[in-house]
Design a protein around this motif. Structure first.
Motif, PDB file in Angstrom:
ATOM      1  N   MET A  85     -49.536  10.063   3.227  1.00 40.72           N
ATOM      2  CA  MET A  85     -50.490   8.962   3.000  1.00 40.72           C
ATOM      3  C   MET A  85     -50.741   8.219   4.309  1.00 40.72           C
ATOM      4  O   MET A  85     -49.841   8.071   5.124  1.00 40.72           O
ATOM      5  CB  MET A  85     -49.920   7.997   1.955  1.00 40.72           C
ATOM      6  N   LYS A  86     -51.976   7.767   4.459  1.00 41.86           N
ATOM      7  CA  LYS A  86     -52.365   7.091   5.695  1.00 41.86           C
ATOM      8  C   LYS A  86     -52.413   5.581   5.492  1.00 41.86           C
ATOM      9  O   LYS A  86     -52.814   5.094   4.436  1.00 41.86           O
ATOM     10  CB  LYS A  86     -53.751   7.575   6.131  1.00 41.86           C
ATOM     11  N   SER A  87     -52.020   4.879   6.523  1.00 41.86           N
ATOM     12  CA  SER A  87     -52.030   3.417   6.413  1.00 41.86           C
ATOM     13  C   SER A  87     -52.781   2.800   7.589  1.00 41.86           C
ATOM     14  O   SER A  87     -53.009   3.436   8.620  1.00 41.86           O
ATOM     15  CB  SER A  87     -50.594   2.881   6.402  1.00 41.86           C
ATOM     16  N   GLU A  88     -53.175   1.549   7.398  1.00 39.03           N
ATOM     17  CA  GLU A  88     -53.740   0.746   8.489  1.00 39.03           C
ATOM     18  C   GLU A  88     -53.039  -0.604   8.483  1.00 39.03           C
ATOM     19  O   GLU A  88     -52.731  -1.159   7.431  1.00 39.03           O
ATOM     20  CB  GLU A  88     -55.256   0.563   8.302  1.00 39.03           C
ATOM     21  N   ILE A  89     -52.776  -1.111   9.672  1.00 40.86           N
ATOM     22  CA  ILE A  89     -52.166  -2.429   9.810  1.00 40.86           C
ATOM     23  C   ILE A  89     -53.176  -3.337  10.484  1.00 40.86           C
ATOM     24  O   ILE A  89     -53.656  -3.035  11.577  1.00 40.86           O
ATOM     25  CB  ILE A  89     -50.871  -2.363  10.658  1.00 40.86           C
ATOM     26  N   ILE A  90     -53.515  -4.440   9.827  1.00 38.95           N
ATOM     27  CA  ILE A  90     -54.452  -5.402  10.419  1.00 38.95           C
ATOM     28  C   ILE A  90     -53.687  -6.680  10.741  1.00 38.95           C
ATOM     29  O   ILE A  90     -53.099  -7.307   9.861  1.00 38.95           O
ATOM     30  CB  ILE A  90     -55.623  -5.729   9.464  1.00 38.95           C
ATOM     31  N   ALA A  91     -53.688  -7.051  12.014  1.00 35.66           N
ATOM     32  CA  ALA A  91     -53.117  -8.340  12.414  1.00 35.66           C
ATOM     33  C   ALA A  91     -54.257  -9.352  12.476  1.00 35.66           C
ATOM     34  O   ALA A  91     -55.270  -9.106  13.120  1.00 35.66           O
ATOM     35  CB  ALA A  91     -52.431  -8.223  13.765  1.00 35.66           C
ATOM     36  N   VAL A  92     -54.070 -10.462  11.762  1.00 35.89           N
ATOM     37  CA  VAL A  92     -55.130 -11.466  11.655  1.00 35.89           C
ATOM     38  C   VAL A  92     -54.778 -12.685  12.495  1.00 35.89           C
ATOM     39  O   VAL A  92     -53.681 -13.239  12.372  1.00 35.89           O
ATOM     40  CB  VAL A  92     -55.296 -11.910  10.179  1.00 35.89           C
ATOM     41  N   PHE A 132     -42.617   2.395   8.191  1.00 38.20           N
ATOM     42  CA  PHE A 132     -43.560   3.327   7.564  1.00 38.20           C
ATOM     43  C   PHE A 132     -43.148   4.765   7.856  1.00 38.20           C
ATOM     44  O   PHE A 132     -43.056   5.599   6.965  1.00 38.20           O
ATOM     45  CB  PHE A 132     -44.974   3.093   8.110  1.00 38.20           C
ATOM     46  N   ASN A 133     -42.912   5.056   9.127  1.00 40.42           N
ATOM     47  CA  ASN A 133     -42.567   6.428   9.513  1.00 40.42           C
ATOM     48  C   ASN A 133     -41.318   6.898   8.781  1.00 40.42           C
ATOM     49  O   ASN A 133     -41.205   8.067   8.419  1.00 40.42           O
ATOM     50  CB  ASN A 133     -42.350   6.519  11.022  1.00 40.42           C
ATOM     51  N   GLY A 134     -40.387   5.966   8.552  1.00 31.52           N
ATOM     52  CA  GLY A 134     -39.139   6.302   7.871  1.00 31.52           C
ATOM     53  C   GLY A 134     -39.343   6.816   6.460  1.00 31.52           C
ATOM     54  O   GLY A 134     -38.517   7.563   5.939  1.00 31.52           O
ATOM     55  N   ILE A 135     -40.446   6.415   5.810  1.00 30.27           N
ATOM     56  CA  ILE A 135     -40.703   6.929   4.454  1.00 30.27           C
ATOM     57  C   ILE A 135     -41.855   7.938   4.458  1.00 30.27           C
ATOM     58  O   ILE A 135     -42.398   8.275   3.407  1.00 30.27           O
ATOM     59  CB  ILE A 135     -40.992   5.786   3.440  1.00 30.27           C
ATOM     60  N   GLY A 136     -42.221   8.387   5.667  1.00 29.60           N
ATOM     61  CA  GLY A 136     -43.213   9.460   5.745  1.00 29.60           C
ATOM     62  C   GLY A 136     -44.655   8.998   5.710  1.00 29.60           C
ATOM     63  O   GLY A 136     -45.555   9.781   5.439  1.00 29.60           O
ATOM     64  N   VAL A 137     -44.905   7.710   5.972  1.00 26.52           N
ATOM     65  CA  VAL A 137     -46.281   7.206   6.014  1.00 26.52           C
ATOM     66  C   VAL A 137     -46.736   7.126   7.477  1.00 26.52           C
ATOM     67  O   VAL A 137     -46.029   6.590   8.325  1.00 26.52           O
ATOM     68  CB  VAL A 137     -46.393   5.814   5.355  1.00 26.52           C
ATOM     69  N   THR A 138     -47.907   7.678   7.760  1.00 28.12           N
ATOM     70  CA  THR A 138     -48.479   7.625   9.098  1.00 28.12           C
ATOM     71  C   THR A 138     -49.319   6.358   9.241  1.00 28.12           C
ATOM     72  O   THR A 138     -50.005   5.969   8.304  1.00 28.12           O
ATOM     73  CB  THR A 138     -49.433   8.819   9.309  1.00 28.12           C
ATOM     74  N   VAL A 139     -49.262   5.744  10.407  1.00 26.69           N
ATOM     75  CA  VAL A 139     -50.198   4.660  10.705  1.00 26.69           C
ATOM     76  C   VAL A 139     -51.381   5.296  11.419  1.00 26.69           C
ATOM     77  O   VAL A 139     -51.249   5.826  12.518  1.00 26.69           O
ATOM     78  CB  VAL A 139     -49.545   3.568  11.572  1.00 26.69           C
ATOM     79  N   ALA A 140     -52.548   5.266  10.772  1.00 30.13           N
ATOM     80  CA  ALA A 140     -53.726   5.940  11.337  1.00 30.13           C
ATOM     81  C   ALA A 140     -54.554   4.993  12.190  1.00 30.13           C
ATOM     82  O   ALA A 140     -55.219   5.414  13.133  1.00 30.13           O
ATOM     83  CB  ALA A 140     -54.581   6.520  10.212  1.00 30.13           C
ATOM     84  N   PHE A 141     -54.540   3.700  11.845  1.00 28.11           N
ATOM     85  CA  PHE A 141     -55.308   2.706  12.589  1.00 28.11           C
ATOM     86  C   PHE A 141     -54.523   1.401  12.670  1.00 28.11           C
ATOM     87  O   PHE A 141     -53.809   1.046  11.725  1.00 28.11           O
ATOM     88  CB  PHE A 141     -56.649   2.378  11.886  1.00 28.11           C
ATOM     89  N   LYS A 142     -54.693   0.701  13.774  1.00 26.84           N
ATOM     90  CA  LYS A 142     -54.254  -0.693  13.836  1.00 26.84           C
ATOM     91  C   LYS A 142     -55.460  -1.511  14.274  1.00 26.84           C
ATOM     92  O   LYS A 142     -56.241  -1.073  15.117  1.00 26.84           O
ATOM     93  CB  LYS A 142     -53.120  -0.887  14.845  1.00 26.84           C
ATOM     94  N   SER A 143     -55.611  -2.681  13.696  1.00 29.00           N
ATOM     95  CA  SER A 143     -56.751  -3.523  14.055  1.00 29.00           C
ATOM     96  C   SER A 143     -56.300  -4.948  14.250  1.00 29.00           C
ATOM     97  O   SER A 143     -55.309  -5.386  13.648  1.00 29.00           O
ATOM     98  CB  SER A 143     -57.816  -3.500  12.958  1.00 29.00           C
TER      99      SER A 143
END
Lengths: 414, 414
Positions: free
Chosen positions: B1-8, B29-40
């Motif tokens: 599953m792909k994730s995005e992290i947005i810092a506001v 995230f990586n520890g449970i197998g989730v990739t970070v695809a974008f950071k904004s």
């Protein structure tokens, strides 16, 4: 005009690596009146890159892409921009020659994949890279009917930053309507963020042309005022006017109206008063001394201090009377004062600071919870002392206590 | 599953401030197998926030928003998510009560604007924030027909990170298809990154199924090994096998093969040897003491120390013979040893540390440049001493010196 900075590279989506070029470019952008509205980080996947580029072009006027211009298979920025804008890529003969020449000076045979770096977007201007093999590219184009300025820059800081300065800034300065940004940072100590906002919001919300940001961190409140106007003096005047009202409102919570750190201000007051400082720390474990000595020139006013973790050292190093520990305990107002007075006596400093508390996670008693801190600041005229109970883990309690101690020194010197 | 992290937060679109929470969250995230695809990174403008949220929900399955949950007018994350997903916000009565109770413990009247923090998105679960007033929110919803998991977290690291660990990770682990990732972090001190890579690259490049990352920071080298396999034991075995070869290769440069900090290791050895430690610092100004006391339970082995900036205090607090200062100067091997032996004598500690040097930017002489540091570690059997010249600004020199001092203690105790 609004801009977006996209950093390209899967390594910046790991826990280990962060983009820093964008901070540099933001400063340069602000200097010519361009706001950075978004920053994005995208990995080396063409589909994701095209998505990010189209998103950016839909919401800003200027797009800076950093990274993904190298020779490897996962350098895809050129290809992604071509796809996003439906442009073709042509292999530039003079670039191919330049790459061969570069390989020759390194006395290596040029690997075939290096030739990717000679691929130029239709209608783009090549930006010569003095510090690397991949040239940058500049596009003055349209997207969805609007004019867009796009720069493709290499990722390594020593390539990216000079290229931005030499090739992009002059082009941007021509394209961007002349505006100047005035910025001021004010700082206050130990005021809760919500209380500060309650006081300030009625004022700053009336300055609709000034962007006001409040940022709080362990007792340190930073208030940033930013105004952008075609006229430099007008922008400066609005920011200064609001800054003055912030100063009046926050009164002595405010310690700097020019962005100085609390430790800088403490040292400034010490020099002004021709006073010297010494500290005796227990729970902060050297943090107060460390913050003060981080400022260049601290040695002019800061004599030194002790970190007295054990009761024995509170007596032997900081000169605390032994019987006092038994009578009041190591965490007490009396102990904070004895530490402050003891270190003054031992060092001959004008001002002595004593900090004692329970940073946790262990050490709490029924009457003394984790987070309880006593702080005293003493000089020849007397002592100021405070008792506070800070929340948070060990390091938070220590940070709060150090901030409170420095603020108490500031107030004593004011 | 792909994730995005947005810092506001607009402050992260200035040249002065950077998001760091995303590095922490990426690791988890990586520890449970989730990739970070974008950071904004997005500023405090609702329109921009809505744009960024919609963009993210169009390209990833999991969205983490950090920041913008506070009480001020420019805290707009709740409102933006409501607009992006066409959800209503309701004011939660129990949250209102909690905010009043929190204000009461601080003995302040709660400002009216604080109530914003009790606004909850329709269908969201509130995530209790143990370290601040704004709770997080969790949404398990749909967007464009697809399932989306969305977390709204506060921005301050000490609030954001525990909330992610305690509230988000367990929920994500249920939702994410099981994959096994084995991770190990090894740490080495004072070895140049290029030297470490020269030694290690021939080994780790043969482990094509293990992702190896080297990251160096002021004398601290972190080596991370990550392996993902269908079978948990197989992944673990590959990582352990490579870790063992890294251990063999780096020998005593390596101080931890489980990710501990250098100060934790020093304290571990002290307890093992039933030894105590005291420090006398000049140029590091409390940094060595501060690093050691940041570890919970440090008081079991760390007695305390002195920060002796002035020559007088080197004599009066650290017990350095006065004539020594005149004979060898304040920055000399003799002084480092005298500080270490002096503080041992004053405190009765098993091990004494002395650090003296020129952190800069001023204070250099013809024979003693900025960056010159002498460090000594003494116990009843004798002294280890080193002279080093570190590069960089004042704080870099101080950080290098503290790291070198801690490493010298470790080697003495080994």
């Amino acid at each position: 005009m609004k801009s977006e900075i996209i950093a390209v590279g899967s390594e910046m989506l790991t826990p280990f690596r962060q983009d820093t070029n964008s901070l540099y470019i933001t400063e340069k952008f602000n200097g010519i009146g361009v706001t950075v509205a978004f920053k994005s980080i995208v990995g080396d996947r063409q589909k994701d890159l095209v998505n990010a580029i189209c998103t950016a072009l839909g919401r800003v006027d200027i797009l800076i892409l950093m990274g993904g211009l190298g020779p490897t298979e996962d350098d895809l920025t050129r290809e992604a921009v071509a796809e996003a804008l439906s442009l073709t890529l042509r292999r530039d003969a003079s670039q191919v020659a330049a790459l061969h020449a570069r390989a020759a000076t390194w006395r290596i045979t040029m690997p075939q994949n290096n030739l990717k770096q000679a691929d130029v977007l239709e209608s783009a201007t090549l930006l010569p890279n003095l510090n690397g093999s991949a040239p940058g590219q500049w596009l003055d184009t349209t997207f969805g009917g609007y004019r867009k300025l796009i720069a493709l820059l290499p990722g390594p800081p020593h390539e990216c930053r000079p290229l931005f300065d030499i090739e992009c800034l002059p082009r941007l300065s021509v394209a961007v309507p002349p505006r100047t940004i005035a910025v001021r940072t004010l700082k206050a100590a130990m005021i809760p963020e919500s209380q500060a906002d309650k006081l300030l919001a009625p004022i700053y919300t009336t300055y609709t042309d000034v962007e006001t940001t409040l940022l709080a961190h362990t007792g340190d409140l930073q208030i940033t005022l930013i105004c952008s106007k075609p006229d430099a003096d007008a922008a400066r005047q609005r920011v200064d006017e609001l800054a003055e009202r912030v100063e009046e409102t926050l009164e002595d919570w405010l310690y700097s109206s020019q962005g100085d750190s609390l430790e800088q201000i403490v040292l400034y007051y010490l020099e002004l008063r021709q006073a010297t400082l010494a500290v005796a720390e227990s729970c902060t474990g050297g943090l107060v001394a460390e913050r003060i000595t981080s400022v260049p020139g601290a040695s002019r006013s800061f004599l030194g201090g002790v970190v007295a973790y054990s009761d024995e050292l509170k007596a032997s190093l900081a000169g605390v009377p032994v019987e006092l520990i038994g009578r009041h305990g190591a965490v007490s107002a009396e102990m904070a004062k004895a530490l402050a007075q003891g270190i003054r006596g031992r060092t001959g400093a004008t001002v002595g600071v004593g900090v004692t508390g329970i940073a946790g996670p262990t050490g709490a008693t029924e009457s003394k919870p984790v987070g309880l801190v006593h702080i005293a600041v003493c000089d020849a005229q007397g002592c100021d002392a405070v008792e506070r109970t800070f929340r948070g883990d060990r390091n938070r309690v220590r940070e709060w206590a150090a901030q409170q101690a420095l603020d108490l020194v500031r107030r004593r010197l004011m």
